[in-house]
Design an enzyme around this catalytic site. Structure first.
Site, PDB file in Angstrom:
ATOM      1  CG  ASP A  81      -2.121   1.493   1.550  1.00  0.00           C
ATOM      2  OD1 ASP A  81      -2.270   1.742   0.574  1.00  0.00           O
ATOM      3  OD2 ASP A  81      -1.791   1.808   2.192  1.00  0.00           O
ATOM      4  CG  ASP A 269      -1.380   2.060   7.114  1.00  0.00           C
ATOM      5  OD1 ASP A 269      -1.885   1.541   5.941  1.00  0.00           O
ATOM      6  OD2 ASP A 269      -1.061   3.527   7.680  1.00  0.00           O
ATOM      7  CG  ASP A 273      -4.525  -1.139   3.088  1.00  0.00           C
ATOM      8  OD1 ASP A 273      -4.291  -1.336   1.938  1.00  0.00           O
ATOM      9  OD2 ASP A 273      -3.531  -0.770   3.938  1.00  0.00           O
TER      10      ASP A 273
END
Length: 379
Positions: A81, A269, A273
């Site tokens: 990410d 995080d 996600d």
């Protein structure tokens, strides 16, 4: 094990039938059992794994299951990410435009309704640069996943705050800003525009370069727009970028790599996600990330740094290599010593010493993992 007991029984029967000497046959059978039990082969994996887990924990990397060490060592694709993983996750406003018609109290309330780093970055900017701000009570607040927030003021005005996609999907004409942005629309008109910038984490380029050099394919997955995504990717040396993704799109990318026969590690995080993390072979969460991401993960990086990610790969690969070494040694040991014991060349005393030595070799080799990583707490 059953196999060793079976070999010992066959050795006893064979020697007793051949010689008729019960005592001699029994001694040989005992030697077979002693030379292989406790078997170094049985210690090869758990000892190395326990040492690897301990070293990782001392360095701020928590594996939730022992089997994940091997899974991570076999990984060949790393999906990352952007916000909060590759970058610091603290976007700051670089450009701001607020129309005189903008209800700043409503804007503050919209920003407070979202925990997304972009919203929090704009909120910090507003408090730093505007005076006497007071949040306004809003109705029908709805958080739109990966896009923003919609709400209604007390006098009935319709509000939208978030990405250009959110506004466009609700019929608001938008001129796409260059980079990471936050827009606010009031009754179908854009009344505030913010362009933000998020810096890559320290040493991100060097760390990702080393991971790529080790044979790991690195890919960025982000919900941000193309311009912002490619700018960060270029700065850290990532060539493969997938932008403007919704949570389900990130999960679909994980499935795509699986279909190619690849072993996937996903690092994220945030809430966006979570779905992708749940579908990856090894899910890694930054310790500073959202609680739901940490819960859905297999590995937690307490420091939330890319250095910790690199450590996780190094420790897992070193541990797996040690397991392979231990198993190879144990198989070689058993292949040589058990036939010698069956043939009557090894007495129980020598068998006991040999068995102890083989176990010490396996344990000693596993302890080398600690030496390679300093064996100290570096959190």
């Amino acid at each position: 094990s059953v196999t060793i007991l079976g070999i010992a029984l066959l050795a006893f029967v064979g020697w007793f039938w051949a010689t008729g000497a019960f005592e001699n046959a029994l001694v040989i059978a005992i030697a077979v059992i002693v030379i292989a039990c406790p078997c170094a082969l049985g210690l090869a994996t758990p000892v190395a794994t326990l040492v690897g887990l301990g070293v990782a924990a001392k360095r701020g990397v928590l594996f939730k299951e022992a089997s994940l060490i091997e899974s991570m060592a076999k990984a060949n694709v790393l999906l990352l990410d952007k916000t909060g993983t590759i970058t610091e996750g603290k976007p700051t406003v670089k450009e701001a435009w607020i129309d005189k018609e903008c209800d700043k109290g409503a804007l503050i309330s919209l920003l407070q309704s979202s925990s997304h780093p972009v919203s929090q970055g704009v909120l910090a900017y507003m408090y730093d640069n505007e005076k006497e701000l007071k949040a306004q009570s809003l109705n029908a607040i709805r958080v739109v996943e990966a896009k923003g927030v919609s709400a209604q003021t007390q006098d009935g005005s319709m509000l939208l705050g978030g990405s250009a996609r959110l506004l466009e999907e609700n019929g608001v004409s938008v001129q796409m800003p260059n980079g990471t942005h936050y827009l606010m629309a009031q009754n179908g008109k854009v009344v505030a525009r913010f362009v933000l910038e998020d810096r890559p984490k320290p040493n991100a380029k060097a760390i990702l370069s080393r991971l790529q050099a080790s044979g790991i394919r690195t890919v960025m997955l982000t919900g941000d727009n193309e311009i912002a995504a490619k700018k960060i990717a270029t700065s850290v040396g990532i060539d493969e970028v997938h932008h403007s993704l919704y949570p389900q799109d990130k999960a679909a990318m994980v499935d795509k790599f699986h279909d190619e026969g690849l072993h996937v590690v996903m690092v994220g995080d945030g809430i966006n996600d979570t779905l992708a993390l749940s579908r990856s072979d090894v899910a890694i969460a930054m310790g500073s990330g959202a609680d739901i991401a940490v819960t859905a993960s297999d590995v937690v990086l307490l420091g939330g740094t890319l250095e910790s990610l690199e450590e996780a790969f190094k420790i897992s690969k070193r541990t797996y290599r040690t397991i392979v070494q231990n198993i190879s040694f144990s198989l070689l040991y058993n292949t040589i010593t058990i036939p010698l014991a069956v043939a009557g060349y090894v007495i129980p005393l020598i068998a006991a010493l040999s068995m102890s030595l083989s176990s010490l070799v396996v344990v000693g080799n596993a302890m080398r993992i600690r030496g390679m990583f300093g064996g100290k707490d570096e959190r």
